[in-house]
Scaffold this motif. Structure first.
Motif, PDB file in Angstrom:
ATOM      1  N   GLU A  64      72.272 -12.067  -1.618  1.00 53.62           N
ATOM      2  CA  GLU A  64      72.226 -13.460  -1.172  1.00 53.62           C
ATOM      3  C   GLU A  64      72.141 -14.324  -2.419  1.00 53.62           C
ATOM      4  OE1 GLU A  64      70.025 -15.572   2.421  1.00 53.62           O
ATOM      5  OE2 GLU A  64      68.598 -15.088   0.820  1.00 53.62           O
ATOM      6  N   THR A  65      73.002 -15.335  -2.475  1.00 54.12           N
ATOM      7  CA  THR A  65      73.083 -16.173  -3.664  1.00 54.12           C
ATOM      8  C   THR A  65      72.102 -17.348  -3.593  1.00 54.12           C
ATOM      9  OG1 THR A  65      74.811 -17.609  -2.752  1.00 54.12           O
ATOM     10  CG2 THR A  65      75.524 -15.600  -3.908  1.00 54.12           C
ATOM     11  N   TYR A  66      71.969 -18.016  -4.719  1.00 61.25           N
ATOM     12  CA  TYR A  66      71.190 -19.260  -4.795  1.00 61.25           C
ATOM     13  C   TYR A  66      71.824 -20.110  -5.893  1.00 61.25           C
ATOM     14  CZ  TYR A  66      69.171 -17.837  -9.252  1.00 61.25           C
ATOM     15  OH  TYR A  66      69.016 -17.477 -10.573  1.00 61.25           O
ATOM     16  N   GLY A  67      71.514 -21.389  -5.884  1.00 62.70           N
ATOM     17  CA  GLY A  67      71.826 -22.252  -7.014  1.00 62.70           C
ATOM     18  C   GLY A  67      73.271 -22.661  -7.204  1.00 62.70           C
ATOM     19  N   TYR A  68      74.120 -22.479  -6.211  1.00 62.88           N
ATOM     20  CA  TYR A  68      75.522 -22.850  -6.382  1.00 62.88           C
ATOM     21  C   TYR A  68      75.682 -24.358  -6.531  1.00 62.88           C
ATOM     22  CZ  TYR A  68      80.393 -23.846  -5.350  1.00 62.88           C
ATOM     23  OH  TYR A  68      81.682 -24.327  -5.423  1.00 62.88           O
ATOM     24  N   SER A  69      76.601 -24.759  -7.401  1.00 69.95           N
ATOM     25  CA  SER A  69      77.035 -26.151  -7.468  1.00 69.95           C
ATOM     26  C   SER A  69      78.539 -26.173  -7.678  1.00 69.95           C
ATOM     27  CB  SER A  69      76.351 -26.907  -8.618  1.00 69.95           C
ATOM     28  OG  SER A  69      76.834 -26.458  -9.871  1.00 69.95           O
ATOM     29  N   LYS A  70      79.167 -27.230  -7.254  1.00 70.85           N
ATOM     30  CA  LYS A  70      80.614 -27.335  -7.385  1.00 70.85           C
ATOM     31  C   LYS A  70      81.018 -27.323  -8.860  1.00 70.85           C
ATOM     32  CE  LYS A  70      84.513 -29.973  -5.524  1.00 70.85           C
ATOM     33  NZ  LYS A  70      84.906 -31.137  -4.682  1.00 70.85           N
ATOM     34  N   GLU A  71      80.141 -27.873  -9.711  1.00 67.99           N
ATOM     35  CA  GLU A  71      80.449 -27.957 -11.129  1.00 67.99           C
ATOM     36  C   GLU A  71      80.203 -26.623 -11.848  1.00 67.99           C
ATOM     37  OE1 GLU A  71      79.843 -31.558  -9.167  1.00 67.99           O
ATOM     38  OE2 GLU A  71      78.296 -30.020  -9.527  1.00 67.99           O
ATOM     39  N   GLY A  72      79.083 -25.991 -11.552  1.00 65.60           N
ATOM     40  CA  GLY A  72      78.706 -24.771 -12.268  1.00 65.60           C
ATOM     41  C   GLY A  72      79.029 -23.481 -11.558  1.00 65.60           C
ATOM     42  N   GLY A  73      79.443 -23.575 -10.302  1.00 65.51           N
ATOM     43  CA  GLY A  73      79.762 -22.382  -9.537  1.00 65.51           C
ATOM     44  C   GLY A  73      78.566 -21.470  -9.361  1.00 65.51           C
ATOM     45  N   PHE A  74      78.803 -20.175  -9.413  1.00 63.02           N
ATOM     46  CA  PHE A  74      77.741 -19.176  -9.346  1.00 63.02           C
ATOM     47  C   PHE A  74      77.483 -18.668 -10.764  1.00 63.02           C
ATOM     48  CE2 PHE A  74      79.717 -18.958  -5.116  1.00 63.02           C
ATOM     49  CZ  PHE A  74      78.610 -19.082  -4.295  1.00 63.02           C
ATOM     50  N   TRP A  75      76.521 -19.269 -11.437  1.00 68.55           N
ATOM     51  CA  TRP A  75      76.146 -18.868 -12.797  1.00 68.55           C
ATOM     52  C   TRP A  75      77.354 -18.841 -13.728  1.00 68.55           C
ATOM     53  CZ3 TRP A  75      75.072 -15.751  -8.476  1.00 68.55           C
ATOM     54  CH2 TRP A  75      73.846 -16.075  -7.861  1.00 68.55           C
ATOM     55  N   GLY A  76      78.156 -19.902 -13.615  1.00 74.57           N
ATOM     56  CA  GLY A  76      79.308 -20.041 -14.488  1.00 74.57           C
ATOM     57  C   GLY A  76      80.581 -19.424 -13.959  1.00 74.57           C
ATOM     58  N   LEU A  77      80.503 -18.687 -12.863  1.00 73.25           N
ATOM     59  CA  LEU A  77      81.687 -18.093 -12.254  1.00 73.25           C
ATOM     60  C   LEU A  77      82.137 -18.921 -11.058  1.00 73.25           C
ATOM     61  CD1 LEU A  77      80.756 -14.283 -12.153  1.00 73.25           C
ATOM     62  CD2 LEU A  77      82.169 -15.461 -13.851  1.00 73.25           C
ATOM     63  N   SER A  78      83.436 -19.048 -10.902  1.00 69.95           N
ATOM     64  CA  SER A  78      83.944 -19.697  -9.696  1.00 69.95           C
ATOM     65  C   SER A  78      83.637 -18.816  -8.501  1.00 69.95           C
ATOM     66  CB  SER A  78      85.454 -19.898  -9.805  1.00 69.95           C
ATOM     67  OG  SER A  78      86.133 -18.646  -9.769  1.00 69.95           O
ATOM     68  N   ALA A  79      83.721 -19.378  -7.313  1.00 70.27           N
ATOM     69  CA  ALA A  79      83.469 -18.594  -6.109  1.00 70.27           C
ATOM     70  C   ALA A  79      84.431 -17.417  -6.022  1.00 70.27           C
ATOM     71  CB  ALA A  79      83.600 -19.482  -4.871  1.00 70.27           C
ATOM     72  N   GLU A  80      85.674 -17.639  -6.397  1.00 74.69           N
ATOM     73  CA  GLU A  80      86.668 -16.575  -6.336  1.00 74.69           C
ATOM     74  C   GLU A  80      86.347 -15.458  -7.334  1.00 74.69           C
ATOM     75  OE1 GLU A  80      88.211 -20.202  -4.560  1.00 74.69           O
ATOM     76  OE2 GLU A  80      87.292 -19.803  -6.520  1.00 74.69           O
ATOM     77  N   ASP A  81      85.934 -15.829  -8.549  1.00 74.28           N
ATOM     78  CA  ASP A  81      85.599 -14.820  -9.558  1.00 74.28           C
ATOM     79  C   ASP A  81      84.323 -14.079  -9.194  1.00 74.28           C
ATOM     80  OD1 ASP A  81      87.833 -15.327 -11.079  1.00 74.28           O
ATOM     81  OD2 ASP A  81      86.827 -16.720 -12.447  1.00 74.28           O
ATOM     82  N   PHE A  82      83.384 -14.795  -8.600  1.00 76.41           N
ATOM     83  CA  PHE A  82      82.156 -14.125  -8.168  1.00 76.41           C
ATOM     84  C   PHE A  82      82.467 -13.124  -7.054  1.00 76.41           C
ATOM     85  CE2 PHE A  82      78.141 -14.036  -5.640  1.00 76.41           C
ATOM     86  CZ  PHE A  82      77.350 -13.431  -6.601  1.00 76.41           C
ATOM     87  N   ALA A  83      83.344 -13.492  -6.145  1.00 75.46           N
ATOM     88  CA  ALA A  83      83.755 -12.580  -5.074  1.00 75.46           C
ATOM     89  C   ALA A  83      84.391 -11.315  -5.654  1.00 75.46           C
ATOM     90  CB  ALA A  83      84.731 -13.278  -4.131  1.00 75.46           C
ATOM     91  N   LYS A  84      85.206 -11.465  -6.693  1.00 75.51           N
ATOM     92  CA  LYS A  84      85.826 -10.308  -7.346  1.00 75.51           C
ATOM     93  C   LYS A  84      84.766  -9.410  -7.970  1.00 75.51           C
ATOM     94  CE  LYS A  84      90.177 -12.674  -8.408  1.00 75.51           C
ATOM     95  NZ  LYS A  84      91.031 -13.228  -9.503  1.00 75.51           N
TER      96      LYS A  84
END
Length: 289
Positions: A64-84
């Motif tokens: 389960e994730t936390y801290g997402y923002s449109k600017e920073g994504g998931f710890w610097g990764l885009s949603a698509e890259d995090f999914a990969k």
């Protein structure tokens, strides 16, 4: 972690038609153990790929994730890259915590829209409200207004194939006359649209008995945060199975609660964090599921 031995044992039980298996029965049969990544908040931002790999090695199959923002994504990764990254480690993410104060308090619908887009890109099922700022929750009427916003958010989530969830702390159990903020949220939100992620530690710390909550509102608690309470200092967490919370009793009510995803979370450690999450995983897998 599923081993060949465990697999053969489970297969033989099913073949024999044994119904009295130990542990709980989750809704829809999910026996995966997940983790709220906030548990590793000190390690994650510096080494996202390494930490995710260690989570998978510990046996977890859901995060389960936390801290997402449109600017920073998931710890610097885009949603698509995090999914990969999750796919590379045989992980899925059923849910994420997304900060909703601006949406609830200021009407920023664009925040919710960005969260829905990120959740869909990662393949999540739930968009979860993790916390309410103190200024939003000063009265019973405040909680009624929050419930209205949650209902609206839930409708937007449903339209995109998602479910809205609400995660508690202990402040929701503060009394307002003969009710509490949590009771208002349960009563004023649509039970078909809004589900609850019950943080069991905070519920117990708030002097609530989870089994009673499940009985009063069956099927609404599809997600749980599983973290134990230190026996000597209730303000501290400890590894699941090592503290004062009777998790075996709580998990006996999993089906009534509607449980689909059990997620480990721990906010402080007295040992190496990766050793800690492995210990909690093992206890849940061997004793509760």
């Amino acid at each position: 972690m599923t081993t060949r031995r465990n697999f053969l044992q489970q297969a033989s039980l099913l073949t024999a038609g044994v119904l009295l298996l130990p542990g709980c029965v989750m809704a829809e049969g999910n026996k995966n153990v997940g983790i709220q990544l906030y548990t590793l908040r000190n390690e994650l931002p510096n080494d996202v790929k390494g930490v995710i790999g260690k989570v998978a090695k510990a046996g977890y199959r859901e995060v389960e994730t936390y801290g997402y923002s449109k600017e920073g994504g998931f710890w610097g990764l885009s949603a698509e890259d995090f999914a990969k990254l999750l796919k590379e480690n045989n992980l899925t993410s059923p849910s994420g915590h997304f900060g909703m104060d601006a949406y609830i308090g200021e009407g920023k619908d664009e925040d919710l829209e960005s969260y829905i887009a990120a959740a869909k890109a990662v393949g999540m099922e739930y968009v979860v409200v993790p916390y309410l700022g103190e200024g939003l929750r000063q009265s019973a009427d405040d909680y009624k207004r929050i419930a209205q916003r949650l209902n609206k958010a839930a409708e937007a989530c449903k339209a995109e194939g998602l479910v809205l969830g609400y995660h508690n702390h202990d402040f929701e159990f503060k009394q307002f006359g003969d009710t509490t903020g949590y009771d208002i949220l349960l009563q004023e939100t649509d039970p078909e649209l809004v589900k609850f992620e019950l943080d069991l530690y905070w519920a117990v710390r708030g002097n609530k008995k989870p089994a009673d909550m499940f009985k009063a509102h069956p099927g609404r608690f599809e997600l749980w945060h599983v973290k134990d309470m230190d026996k000597n200092d209730p303000k501290l967490n400890t590894e699941v199975g090592s503290g004062s919370i009777n998790y075996k009793e709580i998990f006996e009510h999993a089906k009534e609660a509607g449980l689909k995803h059990a997620l480990v979370e721990q906010e402080n450690f007295s040992m190496d964090p990766f050793k800690s999450i492995s210990q909690s995983y093992t206890y849940i897998k061997e004793n509760l599921l």
